[in-house]
Design a protein around this motif. Structure first.
Motif, PDB file in Angstrom:
ATOM      1  N   ASP A  86       0.837  -1.200   0.000  1.00  0.00           N
ATOM      2  CA  ASP A  86       0.000   0.000   0.000  1.00  0.00           C
ATOM      3  C   ASP A  86       0.873   1.252   0.000  1.00  0.00           C
ATOM      4  OD1 ASP A  86      -2.250  -1.709   0.342  1.00  0.00           O
ATOM      5  OD2 ASP A  86      -1.830  -1.767   2.499  1.00  0.00           O
ATOM      6  N   ARG A  87       0.240   2.398  -0.208  1.00  0.00           N
ATOM      7  CA  ARG A  87       0.946   3.676  -0.224  1.00  0.00           C
ATOM      8  C   ARG A  87       1.516   3.996   1.155  1.00  0.00           C
ATOM      9  NH1 ARG A  87       0.299   8.830  -3.085  1.00  0.00           N
ATOM     10  NH2 ARG A  87       0.874  10.547  -1.705  1.00  0.00           N
ATOM     11  N   PRO A  88       2.826   4.200   1.266  1.00  0.00           N
ATOM     12  CA  PRO A  88       3.409   4.567   2.559  1.00  0.00           C
ATOM     13  C   PRO A  88       3.130   6.030   2.896  1.00  0.00           C
ATOM     14  CG  PRO A  88       5.051   3.605   1.075  1.00  0.00           C
ATOM     15  CD  PRO A  88       3.853   3.973   0.256  1.00  0.00           C
ATOM     16  N   ARG A  89       3.316   6.354   4.160  1.00  0.00           N
ATOM     17  CA  ARG A  89       3.248   7.752   4.571  1.00  0.00           C
ATOM     18  C   ARG A  89       4.467   8.154   5.390  1.00  0.00           C
ATOM     19  NH1 ARG A  89      -1.753  10.883   7.621  1.00  0.00           N
ATOM     20  NH2 ARG A  89      -0.703  12.914   7.804  1.00  0.00           N
ATOM     21  N   HIS A  90       5.077   7.175   6.085  1.00  0.00           N
ATOM     22  CA  HIS A  90       6.188   7.482   6.977  1.00  0.00           C
ATOM     23  C   HIS A  90       7.383   6.583   6.654  1.00  0.00           C
ATOM     24  CE1 HIS A  90       3.193   9.587   9.450  1.00  0.00           C
ATOM     25  NE2 HIS A  90       2.456   8.486   9.361  1.00  0.00           N
ATOM     26  N   VAL A  91       8.574   7.121   6.857  1.00  0.00           N
ATOM     27  CA  VAL A  91       9.799   6.335   6.731  1.00  0.00           C
ATOM     28  C   VAL A  91      10.772   6.829   7.796  1.00  0.00           C
ATOM     29  CG1 VAL A  91      10.884   7.887   5.041  1.00  0.00           C
ATOM     30  CG2 VAL A  91      11.548   5.479   5.109  1.00  0.00           C
ATOM     31  N   GLY A  92      11.613   5.937   8.293  1.00  0.00           N
ATOM     32  CA  GLY A  92      12.572   6.336   9.323  1.00  0.00           C
ATOM     33  C   GLY A  92      13.578   5.239   9.571  1.00  0.00           C
ATOM     34  N   TRP A  93      14.463   5.510  10.523  1.00  0.00           N
ATOM     35  CA  TRP A  93      15.563   4.597  10.847  1.00  0.00           C
ATOM     36  C   TRP A  93      15.418   4.073  12.273  1.00  0.00           C
ATOM     37  CZ3 TRP A  93      19.468   3.825   7.143  1.00  0.00           C
ATOM     38  CH2 TRP A  93      19.436   4.704   6.048  1.00  0.00           C
ATOM     39  N   VAL A  94      15.863   2.857  12.499  1.00  0.00           N
ATOM     40  CA  VAL A  94      15.927   2.278  13.845  1.00  0.00           C
ATOM     41  C   VAL A  94      17.261   1.569  14.006  1.00  0.00           C
ATOM     42  CG1 VAL A  94      13.455   2.020  14.282  1.00  0.00           C
ATOM     43  CG2 VAL A  94      14.656   0.260  13.005  1.00  0.00           C
ATOM     44  N   ALA A  95      17.506   1.115  15.229  1.00  0.00           N
ATOM     45  CA  ALA A  95      18.711   0.324  15.551  1.00  0.00           C
ATOM     46  C   ALA A  95      19.985   1.051  15.139  1.00  0.00           C
ATOM     47  CB  ALA A  95      18.637  -1.056  14.893  1.00  0.00           C
ATOM     48  N   GLY A  96      20.083   2.317  15.573  1.00  0.00           N
ATOM     49  CA  GLY A  96      21.297   3.070  15.311  1.00  0.00           C
ATOM     50  C   GLY A  96      21.550   3.369  13.852  1.00  0.00           C
ATOM     51  N   GLY A  97      20.497   3.367  13.038  1.00  0.00           N
ATOM     52  CA  GLY A  97      20.647   3.672  11.626  1.00  0.00           C
ATOM     53  C   GLY A  97      21.015   2.484  10.764  1.00  0.00           C
ATOM     54  N   THR A  98      20.840   1.263  11.279  1.00  0.00           N
ATOM     55  CA  THR A  98      21.154   0.066  10.490  1.00  0.00           C
ATOM     56  C   THR A  98      19.916  -0.546   9.852  1.00  0.00           C
ATOM     57  OG1 THR A  98      20.931  -1.397  12.411  1.00  0.00           O
ATOM     58  CG2 THR A  98      23.116  -0.463  11.972  1.00  0.00           C
ATOM     59  N   ARG A  99      18.730  -0.089  10.260  1.00  0.00           N
ATOM     60  CA  ARG A  99      17.476  -0.593   9.715  1.00  0.00           C
ATOM     61  C   ARG A  99      16.581   0.564   9.314  1.00  0.00           C
ATOM     62  NH1 ARG A  99      16.051  -5.201  14.340  1.00  0.00           N
ATOM     63  NH2 ARG A  99      17.717  -6.681  13.746  1.00  0.00           N
ATOM     64  N   VAL A 100      15.700   0.293   8.348  1.00  0.00           N
ATOM     65  CA  VAL A 100      14.750   1.294   7.867  1.00  0.00           C
ATOM     66  C   VAL A 100      13.333   0.756   8.071  1.00  0.00           C
ATOM     67  CG1 VAL A 100      13.869   2.512   5.837  1.00  0.00           C
ATOM     68  CG2 VAL A 100      16.337   2.257   6.163  1.00  0.00           C
ATOM     69  N   PHE A 101      12.433   1.616   8.575  1.00  0.00           N
ATOM     70  CA  PHE A 101      11.030   1.232   8.632  1.00  0.00           C
ATOM     71  C   PHE A 101      10.228   2.082   7.655  1.00  0.00           C
ATOM     72  CE2 PHE A 101      10.924   4.678  11.825  1.00  0.00           C
ATOM     73  CZ  PHE A 101       9.757   5.359  11.473  1.00  0.00           C
ATOM     74  N   VAL A 102       9.183   1.463   7.106  1.00  0.00           N
ATOM     75  CA  VAL A 102       8.241   2.139   6.219  1.00  0.00           C
ATOM     76  C   VAL A 102       6.845   1.835   6.740  1.00  0.00           C
ATOM     77  CG1 VAL A 102       7.401   2.387   3.865  1.00  0.00           C
ATOM     78  CG2 VAL A 102       9.816   1.905   4.257  1.00  0.00           C
TER      79      VAL A 102
END
Length: 284
Positions: A86-102
């Motif tokens: 589906d169409r995302p709205r948010h994106v960001g980083w977790v785990a000290g910048g080693t992972r990306v969430f959408v």
């Protein structure tokens, strides 16, 4: 809109799906530093908190990507994956910048390892509730809903318990290393620490804010509306107010000692965090 922590690059998305990179090294004369486009258009972007030249993006077709955006080179895509159906709205980083969430506007979320591209976890984080804001807390993805609830999720586990932040509808949120600020349509806001414990309440604006932003130390809260931007301190005292062209400010970000606002105009407006002085012309 996403402001790099060193305040030297700003990423601003346009209605046509193009993400424009702005060089804000000289805030009086921001210049275009590149354009990114992927899928049917980019709708969200976030800079890596640990590696300054990494930018994560999410596109309307559910594609996630990581880019290298150096100061002296053409932007380069480092990774790409099908993040969501589906169409995302948010994106960001977790785990000290080693992972990306959408994340979608209704909380459907995936998390990916940047190195190797493996999917770490998937979750319907908000149970279909509309999500106003998403951010990270250490290894957790956090969703804040428009009905005033928050929920944290470690991707390898089940989502945590719901936390009631406020009984009022939420119109905007901001977070820093110090606190989370949740504002309603009346300009009143509630502040919480990193564990979602209430700190205090204050007024951040006289009318509904479209967006909020905080520096990392949380010393000020900046907000914006149709033709204004304002900053208050932790006690709720107004530190400055700036009036802009109509519809100049729909989103706001803070980095270093600068504030960036962006709206219907193609070029962002840069203000000084200390006093709100407009550092670049609104119609340049």
């Amino acid at each position: 809109m996403a402001f790099r922590p060193d305040a030297r690059r700003l990423a601003v998305s346009a209605p046509n799906g193009e993400l424009t990179l702005w060089d804000t090294t000289d805030p009086a004369r921001p210049g275009r530093a590149g354009r990114l486009r992927l899928g049917r258009g980019i709708v969200a972007a976030a800079w890596n908190p640990a590696v300054s030249d990494r930018l994560a993006t999410a596109s309307t077709d559910g594609t996630g990507a990581v880019w290298r955006v150096g100061d002296d080179r053409t932007p380069e895509m480092l990774a790409r994956w099908r993040a969501l159906p589906d169409r995302p709205r948010h994106v960001g980083w977790v785990a000290g910048g080693t992972r990306v969430f959408v994340m979608t506007a209704t909380g459907r979320t995936t998390v990916w390892e940047v190195a190797g591209g493996a999917c770490v976890g998937q979750s319907d984080l908000s149970g279909g509730r509309p999500v106003v804001a998403a951010h990270y807390r250490r290894d957790e993805v956090v969703a804040v809903t428009g009905t005033g609830w928050a929920r944290a999720w470690v991707p390898t586990r089940q989502p945590g318990e719901w936390v009631r932040l406020t009984g009022k509808p939420v119109s905007a949120c901001a977070w820093s290393g110090a606190w989370l600020v949740v504002a309603g349509s009346d300009g009143q806001a509630a502040c919480f620490d990193a564990e979602f414990q209430p700190v205090h309440a204050l007024r951040v604006a006289r009318e509904r804010p479209y967006a909020l932003a905080c520096p990392e130390d949380g010393r000020l809260i900046a907000s914006c509306g149709d033709n204004w931007a304002v900053a208050v301190d932790r006690g709720g005292s107004v530190r400055w107010e700036s009036y802009l062209a109509p519809s100049a400010a729909r989103s706001i970000e803070v980095a270093g000692d600068l504030v960036a606002v962006s709206g219907d105009q193609p070029r962002p407006v840069i203000l000084a965090l200390a006093d709100g002085a407009i550092m670049t012309g609104e119609h340049v």
